[in-house]
Every structure is written in C-alpha cells, then in structure tokens.
Design an enzyme around this catalytic site. Structure first.
Site, short mmCIF file in Angstrom:
data_model
loop_
_atom_site.label_atom_id
_atom_site.label_comp_id
_atom_site.label_asym_id
_atom_site.label_seq_id
_atom_site.Cartn_x
_atom_site.Cartn_y
_atom_site.Cartn_z
N ARG A 199 4.50 32.28 109.43
CA ARG A 199 6.05 32.54 109.24
C ARG A 199 5.99 32.38 111.36
O ARG A 199 6.91 32.86 111.44
CB ARG A 199 6.60 32.81 108.76
CG ARG A 199 6.14 34.07 108.61
CD ARG A 199 7.17 34.64 107.39
NE ARG A 199 7.98 36.26 107.95
CZ ARG A 199 7.16 37.41 107.31
NH1 ARG A 199 6.67 36.95 105.80
NH2 ARG A 199 7.79 38.25 107.50
N ASN A 200 4.85 32.82 111.46
CA ASN A 200 5.12 33.35 112.71
C ASN A 200 3.77 33.05 113.89
O ASN A 200 2.37 32.04 113.31
CB ASN A 200 3.78 35.07 112.79
CG ASN A 200 5.69 35.98 111.95
OD1 ASN A 200 6.60 35.30 112.51
ND2 ASN A 200 4.78 36.79 111.05
N ARG A 294 -2.61 41.35 105.34
CA ARG A 294 -1.96 43.36 104.78
C ARG A 294 -0.30 42.57 104.89
O ARG A 294 0.27 42.13 105.57
CB ARG A 294 -1.99 44.21 105.97
CG ARG A 294 -1.59 45.23 105.66
CD ARG A 294 -2.21 45.93 107.27
NE ARG A 294 -1.29 47.62 106.93
CZ ARG A 294 -0.43 48.13 107.31
NH1 ARG A 294 1.00 47.24 107.45
NH2 ARG A 294 0.02 49.16 106.76
N ASP A 295 0.70 43.35 103.85
CA ASP A 295 2.06 42.97 103.82
C ASP A 295 2.01 41.02 103.70
O ASP A 295 3.21 40.97 104.24
CB ASP A 295 2.28 43.56 105.10
CG ASP A 295 4.12 43.62 104.31
OD1 ASP A 295 4.43 43.72 103.42
OD2 ASP A 295 5.08 43.47 105.53
N HIS A 296 1.35 40.69 103.20
CA HIS A 296 1.44 39.45 103.14
C HIS A 296 2.74 38.71 102.85
O HIS A 296 3.18 39.20 101.25
CB HIS A 296 0.30 38.67 102.18
CG HIS A 296 0.34 37.17 101.91
ND1 HIS A 296 -0.62 36.03 103.13
CD2 HIS A 296 1.34 36.33 101.03
CE1 HIS A 296 -0.25 34.98 102.57
NE2 HIS A 296 1.02 34.72 101.85
N ALA A 297 3.76 38.24 103.28
CA ALA A 297 4.93 37.57 102.95
C ALA A 297 5.97 38.57 102.54
O ALA A 297 7.20 38.67 101.85
CB ALA A 297 5.05 36.41 101.15
#
Length: 397
Positions: A199-200, A294-297
C-alpha cells in the site's frame, strides 16, 4: 497452476455477458435501492473480481461471528475476515435490491443483491468482532473506527456485480481481476509465482525483498499487487504509488520477471487477520507464495512485528490454504556489506551498520526536495515522491 481457494475453478461474481448485464441494469431501475458504504462496495468489487472465491455474496451474522471466532464459516469454509454488507438504513425488505456505488458520482448501480437475511447486530457484537479482527477495540485504530461505525443491520445473500466501481477507469493499466492475473501468468509461462502486497511506494528494501524471494524460491516471476482503494489520512495516493513502482521496475528488474497489478479494496489495517486474507486472495489469483514481512498490514504499534507470520503457524489449520508464505524480516542497506540484507541474516551488525531512516525523516526530506540516499531509495523513485510532496506542501502553505 495453484487451485483457487475452496473450489476447483474460479467463480467471479461479475456479470461478464453484455446482454445479461444490460438486462440486470434495466431491472435495477424498478428495484428498491441501497447506497452502500465504501467497505461493502469494496467487498462487492473483490467478489466480482474473483478474489473472494468461493463466496457467493455477503455473509450472514452467524457466518461473520463464526469467522471471527474460529476462522471458518458455519459450513466449515476457512475464512479469516467477515465479508459483510452492514448498513445504517432501515426498512429494507427481503428480495431483490439494487446496490448503489458510494464512490462514483451519481451513485450508479454496482450490483443486485438477493437479500435473504436481515439481522440486527448489537454494539456488543460489533465490539467483540472488532476485537477478534483487529486485535483491539481502540477507536483510534482506523480499521476499528470504520468497522464499528458501519451500522447495525446486516444484509446477507448472493450478489450479481455489474461494475468494478471506479477502479477500471482510474487505473486502467493496473487494476486487474483474479481471472486476468491467472490468464497473464499462464500467458507468460510462469510456473512458480511470488506475490508482493503493498500500500506504499517501494524503496530499495522492498525491491530487494522481492528479488530475494524470487531467487530463494526459484520462482519465475513476481506479481506486485498494490491496494487501490481507500486508505487512512496521510497515506500516499494510489496513482503516486503506481508511478513509483512502475519507475522502479522499469529501471531495476529484468524484463518478464515482474507483473505490476492492483486490486480494488479498502485497507483494513487488521494486521495478522488481514495477512491471512491477503494469502487467500493471492491464491485465488494464481500465485504460489505471498511475501509476509515485518508488521504486514499493520498500523501504529497495535501488532507485534511478526504476528502476521505466526498466525499462519498458530491459527491456520494444515491444508486450509494451498499458498505458502515467504517470511521476511526488516530489510536495510548494510554499509559493511554494500547491499540490502535481512537484518536477521546479519548478526554481526549493530544498528549503525545499516542505513535506516524513519518515515518522518524521509517525508521531511522529500517535502524539502532532498532525495534520500540512493541506498535507501532509488533516485528515480525519489524524484516521483519529491514532486508529489512538494505539491502537497505547497497546497498547505
């Protein structure tokens, strides 16, 4: 090619036959109608595109509660997040209902629904579901805030979808259905495929992570699959992300190794549960692996750094999904090695050995027209972002 989730063939809910679609649009003129919220509209687009196979429409309250509690519907289908049509409107009756698009001017008909269930959901049930989906009930969490404000009436039943909302018009080169991606994978002759969710914009670390996954899995290609729907305030718009990713791929990947695509869904920010949903619909579009980093979603500090990986070990039953995940760590440029590495694979490094910049610092640099170091962001990508942020900042002045 990998089978779709829950069925032998992919069953998209978009009405592809022109005559049938025209007849349904004509029928819709005489039907009662409902203006959807953006979440329900996004669910319809994902159902239309085949991403939510094998679902045939919106879930009942019982299915939603079961999915939240045990990651399966009342019929036993593995599913991680409820797919709902929740509304604040009253007076809706069972039967045929035209669903109108909240995200397109004039609110055209998006789908026709056979309303089979009309159920009230209590505030307590919404809070309980939010806790299970998002891991918390904090009203400051963007996903929780959206979910708990959708309404208290759950409409369930099958749908026939008549458009892809604004996605095909606004992103004609990028928006693709699960059917189209499967067809393109076959056309390219790829046998083993990796999906990358974003999303980035993609900086060097993301670029190298895709390259690592492809090489280590001996894959034929990477599908970069970007979210094109609604995001929280402050996130970079889809058209800018699209330009960044296309620029990166054009300059730094070999031909016929990357497919750039996007899907029409609103971000949930549900961390682990959303990671599993991402795996479900990447299986449906024909990819064999999903990169889970790491820290998906995630968002803020609501989730542990690797919760989106461990959920596949702790809550996804063996055999529930055919797709596998590629487990990634933080990636950064190593000054000692002169290349991007996964931090866990450089145990002899200390923090100063990496080039790591905070999002706040990068944002300030880009807004000031200063490109981050090339070890962090490719100069061609930084140029696109600098132009965007300078326009944004000029508008605030």
């Amino acid at each position: 090619m990998i089978k779709p989730h829950g069925s032998d063939t992919l069953n998209p809910l978009y009405v592809a036959d022109d005559a049938q679609r025209a007849a349904l649009l004509k029928e819709a003129e005489s039907l009662p109608s409902l203006l959807l919220n953006s979440a329900a509209a996004a669910n319809a687009v994902m159902l239309a595109a085949g991403y939510f196979n094998p679902l045939t429409g919106y879930m009942t309250l019982a299915d939603a509660l079961s999915v939240c509690d045990s990651l399966k519907t009342t019929s036993g289908l593995f599913w991680p997040v409820p797919i709902l049509n929740v509304t604040k409107e009253s007076g809706i009756k069972k039967g045929r209902l035209a669903l109108r698009d909240p995200n397109v001017e004039g609110h055209p008909v998006l789908a026709i629904m056979d309303v089979q269930g009309i159920e009230s959901v209590s505030a307590e049930q919404l809070q309980a579901m939010a806790k299970q989906i998002f891991g918390n009930t904090d009203a400051k969490h963007p996903g929780v805030a959206t979910f708990t404000d959708l309404g208290n009436t759950v409409l369930s039943g099958p749908i026939q979808v008549l458009s892809y909302s604004y996605f095909k018009d606004e992103f004609p080169e990028t928006f693709r259905t699960a059917v189209e991606i499967r067809d393109e994978i076959s056309k390219r002759g790829w046998k083993k495929v990796v999906a990358f969710q974003t999303r980035n914009p993609m900086h060097r670390a993301h670029e190298e992570l895709c390259r690592m996954a492809k090489e280590r899995l001996n894959a034929d290609g990477i599908v970069i699959h970007m979210l094109l729907g609604k995001l929280k305030a402050g996130d970079i718009p889809a058209d800018v992300r699209d330009a960044c990713i296309r620029t990166m791929v054009e300059h730094y990947f070999e031909p016929n190794t990357v497919m750039i695509t996007g899907y029409g869904f609103d971000m949930l920010y549900a961390g682990p549960r959303e990671a599993v949903l991402h795996a479900v619909f990447r299986q449906n579009m024909g990819t064999d692996y999903l990169i889970v980093g790491r820290d998906h979603a995630g968002v803020g500090d609501y989730y542990g750094p690797f919760d989106a990986q461990t959920i596949f070990d702790e809550q996804v039953p063996a055999g529930a999904l055919a797709i596998e995940i590629f487990r990634a760590d933080n990636t950064a440029f190593s000054k000692k090695l002169g290349r991007v590495v996964m931090m866990r694979e450089a145990p002899d490094h200390v923090p100063d050995d990496f080039i790591a910049l905070s999002g706040t610092k990068v944002r300030a640099m880009l807004g000031a027209g200063i490109a981050p170091p090339p070890e962090f962001s490719r100069p061609e990508v930084a140029k696109v972002l600098m132009e965007y942020y300078q326009i944004v900042d000029a508008g605030k002045a």
